[in-house]
Enzyme design. Sequence first.
Site, PDB file in Angstrom:
ATOM      1  N   THR A 197       0.776  -1.184  -0.169  1.00 47.67           N
ATOM      2  CA  THR A 197      -0.034  -0.195  -0.043  1.00 47.67           C
ATOM      3  C   THR A 197       0.910   1.042  -0.056  1.00 47.67           C
ATOM      4  OG1 THR A 197      -1.879  -1.426   1.064  1.00 47.67           O
ATOM      5  CG2 THR A 197      -1.745   1.199   1.258  1.00 47.67           C
ATOM      6  N   THR A 255       1.937  -4.201   4.209  1.00 50.36           N
ATOM      7  CA  THR A 255       1.842  -4.538   5.576  1.00 50.36           C
ATOM      8  C   THR A 255       1.469  -6.180   6.166  1.00 50.36           C
ATOM      9  OG1 THR A 255      -0.593  -3.689   5.699  1.00 50.36           O
ATOM     10  CG2 THR A 255       1.437  -2.082   6.367  1.00 50.36           C
ATOM     11  N   ASP A 256       0.562  -6.633   5.103  1.00 50.98           N
ATOM     12  CA  ASP A 256      -0.083  -7.846   5.487  1.00 50.98           C
ATOM     13  C   ASP A 256       1.065  -9.036   5.888  1.00 50.98           C
ATOM     14  OD1 ASP A 256      -2.394  -6.882   4.671  1.00 50.98           O
ATOM     15  OD2 ASP A 256      -2.718  -8.179   3.150  1.00 50.98           O
ATOM     16  N   LYS A 307       0.949  -7.992  13.103  1.00 50.40           N
ATOM     17  CA  LYS A 307      -0.111  -7.039  12.485  1.00 50.40           C
ATOM     18  C   LYS A 307      -1.237  -7.570  13.257  1.00 50.40           C
ATOM     19  CE  LYS A 307      -2.632  -5.467   8.411  1.00 50.40           C
ATOM     20  NZ  LYS A 307      -2.339  -5.066   7.001  1.00 50.40           N
TER      21      LYS A 307
HETATM   22  N1  ASP Z   1      -2.459  -6.202   0.973  1.00 53.16           N
HETATM   23  C1  ASP Z   1      -1.423  -5.172   1.227  1.00 53.16           C
HETATM   24  C2  ASP Z   1      -0.162  -5.655   1.280  1.00 53.16           C
HETATM   25  O1  ASP Z   1       0.229  -6.369   2.061  1.00 53.16           O
HETATM   26  C3  ASP Z   1      -1.741  -4.224   2.380  1.00 53.16           C
HETATM   27  C4  ASP Z   1      -0.785  -3.455   2.716  1.00 53.16           C
HETATM   28  O2  ASP Z   1       0.091  -3.028   2.121  1.00 53.16           O
HETATM   29  O3  ASP Z   1      -1.059  -2.610   3.710  1.00 53.16           O
HETATM   30  O4  ASP Z   1       0.621  -5.440   0.546  1.00 53.16           O
END
Ligand code: ASP
Length: 433
Positions: free
Chosen positions: A103, A179-180, A256
């Site tokens: 993201t 973040t995932d 997370k």
């Molecule tokens: N689905 C995304 C990822 O992990 C979510 C994010 O980046 O916050 O790439």
Amino acid sequence: MPDLTNKSYNQGDWVRVEKDGTVYEGKVMPSEKGYITLKMKSGYNAGFLESKVKVSLLESKAEVLESPGKGQSPKQASIETSSSSTEGAGKLPKISILSTGGTIASKIDYRTGAVTSQFTANDILSAIPELREIGDFKGRVISSILSENMEPAAWEKLAEAVVEEIEAGADGILITHGTDTMMYSAAALSFMIETPVPIVFVGSQRSADRPSSDNAMNAICAALVAGSDIAEISVVMHGTSSDDYCEVHRGTKVRKMHTSRRDAFKSLNSKPIAHVDYDNWKIEPLIAYTKRGEVSLKFKPGLETKCALVKFTPGAEPAILDSYIKAGYRGIVIEGTGLGHVSTKWIPSIKKATDAQIPVVITSQCLSGRVCDRVYDTGRDILKAGAIEGGDALPEITLVKMMWILGQTNNFEEARKLLGTDLKGEITNRTLQ
Ligand code: ASP
């Protein structure tokens, strides 16, 4: 890129946007055709449909570029894509930004409404001008993927790039990442690399063109850590849902814990390493950490991907474990209940695995606290079947640790010993929470 040719403002200009009686002021960012995106002083971005707003020019781009802030020359502030250093940039730490996607590198695709990874390291740097006050940056694109598509091979590729950058003289590494699965990647690098400089993962929960994006504050705090003396592999993200401070989490203790909140990341069974105060750009250490230059660079790649993380649930069939044994898996981490339990029915399958020299580690789905299989009968039987207690390490981190250990050794007893030992701060001596 937007077509700004016939407009009264250009990308980089300061403008005022009025929408439904509310006034927004900020710098014009790269935007989709028909849209205007502003970066406001607060660090937030706001996107508008151009046909629905009134835009007035406040300050032209040229004037903005003449005042880059904190005494840096505009040349120094520019983002370098090669290793050549800019004149006068010697005082700022050399920070390599490695972008992987997620993201933080995304914006909304206005045709579909979905968030997709589209920005490179350099786009991120030019979108967050404050970064140039913190470091002498070099950008490198490793991948442009959402982190759910990360795989162990990608962790190794990322680790290689990090090591190359450190060998080439980087004072700090900033990794932009989805973040995932950020904690898996941070853990993988923690086991593979011993680092004399900070290696910092950063992401954002909300894309840059959303009003509540956390990307600017997270990136600024992370860059400060990358230039600091915290020579750890860490994750830097919002500490609260406000814009007050970020937390610096050890890469082997972080998880997370929320799907959407900006303060989704928490250190479990440990305090964060530090806070970064966003108002005054100050880092406050909270626990002991490895300092810059204290260890020399070492790289031990090699991950065994045939390792499984299995969650025990009431009534779950032990055939789940048997199927991994049959499929040739080399190690199994179990996320047990409470202090680290599975039903009595599962114990013969654990024994079957350990008899076949497949190490089995017990962790807890409670996440907080330490596994102790010496309290109840089932726990004692699990240990008798040859399982190893995972201490207060998180299940996912234990999985990554197992992949690394089994990538280093074929010796079952050595692997068992290492699995029960703290290697990179993943098991603490005393659980604090
Ligand atoms: N689905 C995304 C990822 O992990 C979510 C994010 O980046 O916050 O790439």
